[in-house]
Every structure is written in structure tokens, then in C-alpha cells.
Design an enzyme around this catalytic site. Structure first.
Site, short mmCIF file in Angstrom:
data_model
loop_
_atom_site.label_atom_id
_atom_site.label_comp_id
_atom_site.label_asym_id
_atom_site.label_seq_id
_atom_site.Cartn_x
_atom_site.Cartn_y
_atom_site.Cartn_z
N ASP A 1 0.71 -0.76 -0.06
CA ASP A 1 -0.09 -0.16 -0.06
C ASP A 1 1.10 0.99 -0.33
OD1 ASP A 1 -1.53 2.05 0.72
OD2 ASP A 1 -3.67 0.47 1.01
N ILE A 2 0.38 2.24 -0.60
CA ILE A 2 1.58 3.57 -0.94
C ILE A 2 1.33 5.00 0.27
CG2 ILE A 2 1.53 3.23 -3.68
CD1 ILE A 2 -0.31 6.14 -2.84
N ASN B 1 -13.05 -4.18 3.00
CA ASN B 1 -14.17 -2.97 3.08
C ASN B 1 -15.64 -2.88 1.21
OD1 ASN B 1 -13.02 -1.87 4.86
ND2 ASN B 1 -12.17 -1.02 3.88
N GLU C 1 -13.09 2.48 -0.49
CA GLU C 1 -12.50 4.12 -1.43
C GLU C 1 -12.09 3.77 -2.69
OE1 GLU C 1 -9.09 5.80 1.13
OE2 GLU C 1 -10.37 5.83 2.85
N VAL C 2 -11.86 2.56 -2.45
CA VAL C 2 -11.62 2.32 -4.46
C VAL C 2 -12.76 1.01 -4.67
CG1 VAL C 2 -9.72 1.16 -6.52
CG2 VAL C 2 -8.89 2.55 -4.64
N HIS D 1 -10.55 -5.41 -2.99
CA HIS D 1 -8.83 -5.39 -2.57
C HIS D 1 -9.61 -6.13 -0.96
CE1 HIS D 1 -10.75 -1.23 -1.69
NE2 HIS D 1 -9.66 -0.56 -1.00
N HIS E 1 -7.11 -6.11 2.38
CA HIS E 1 -5.92 -5.48 2.56
C HIS E 1 -5.22 -6.35 3.71
CE1 HIS E 1 -6.70 -0.75 2.30
NE2 HIS E 1 -8.22 -1.51 2.63
#
Length: 128
Positions: free
Chosen positions: A35-36, A97, A105-106, A110, A112
Site C-alpha cells: 500500500d502506498i 471494505n 474508497e476504491v 481489494h 488489506h
């Protein structure tokens, strides 16, 4: 339920090679990368290569091969990074999520994988 996939989301751009990433693992159907904006010392995102918006969408529409590959990719990341719980006290949290209430958020599925410190309570107690 209908799902509208945005082919211009950041993960779609990463999959097309338009945005670089720090790859941890790549399989036939999945990509894992750091993750950035990590929220823990270890914070890896795992995404399917297919255009799936949420976990529900993925389970409803993905092939059995994609579903198996995605879940095995998560396990491979955990193994590769030595995160499995053991005598050393290591462990990890897997978070997906989905939707507005899940604070996604995206709009590309995905997962985590977080580790490297005590992550605290999953959902803080709120006063009633």
C-alpha cells in the site's frame, strides 16, 4: 444486484501498467502490492485482475478459478512475509471494505493484509 465497474479506477490503471506498484506477489488472477499509504508496518493490498467492484460482486460473478486463486494469493502473501501466528506472537488482519458503510474508497475489490504491530480493536466501541 447490479455492479458498475469504473475502468479508470486506480487499481485498473495499476493492472494495465499505467501506474507503477511495489509488487509482492502476482498470480494468474491476482496481484498483491504494498500500500502506498500504509496503516501498519506491513500493509499489502491484494486485488483480483478481473473487474469486480466488491466482495459480493466477485463471489457472484467470478469463476471458481479466480476465487480460488484470489484466496490462495492472500495465503501466499501471508506465508511469503512470515505473518502466520506462532510462538513469536506474529499475526495479521485481513480486511475487505465493501460499499459506503464499509468505507470502500476504491471501487475495485481489494483485501488489506496488515501486520507488524498490535492493530488494536477491529471496530472501536462507540458510546450508545
Amino acid at each position: 444486484m447490479g455492479y458498475t465497474y469504473d475502468h479508470e479506477n486506480i487499481f485498473a490503471k495499476i493492472l494495465r501498467g499505467e501506474i507503477p506498484n511495489d509488487t509482492v506477489l502476482e498470480t494468474e488472477h491476482s496481484l498483491a502490492f504494498n500500500d502506498i499509504a500504509p496503516q501498519s508496518p506491513v500493509h499489502v493490498l491484494v486485488i483480483p485482475k478481473g473487474p469486480y467492484v466488491t466482495w459480493d460482486h466477485f463471489i457472484d460473478a467470478a469463476s471458481d478459478a479466480e476465487i480460488a486463486d484470489y484466496h490462495r494469493a492472500m495465503r501466499q502473501v501471508i506465508d511469503k512475509l512470515g505473518l502466520s501466528p506462532g510462538e513469536d506472537g506474529q499475526g495479521y488482519r485481513v480486511i475487505v471494505n465493501s460499499g459506503a458503510a464499509g468505507v470502500q474508497e476504491v471501487m475495485h475489490l481489494h483485501t488489506h493484509i496488515c501486520s507488524g504491530r498490535d492493530l488494536g480493536r477491529m471496530i472501536p466501541n462507540e458510546p450508545k
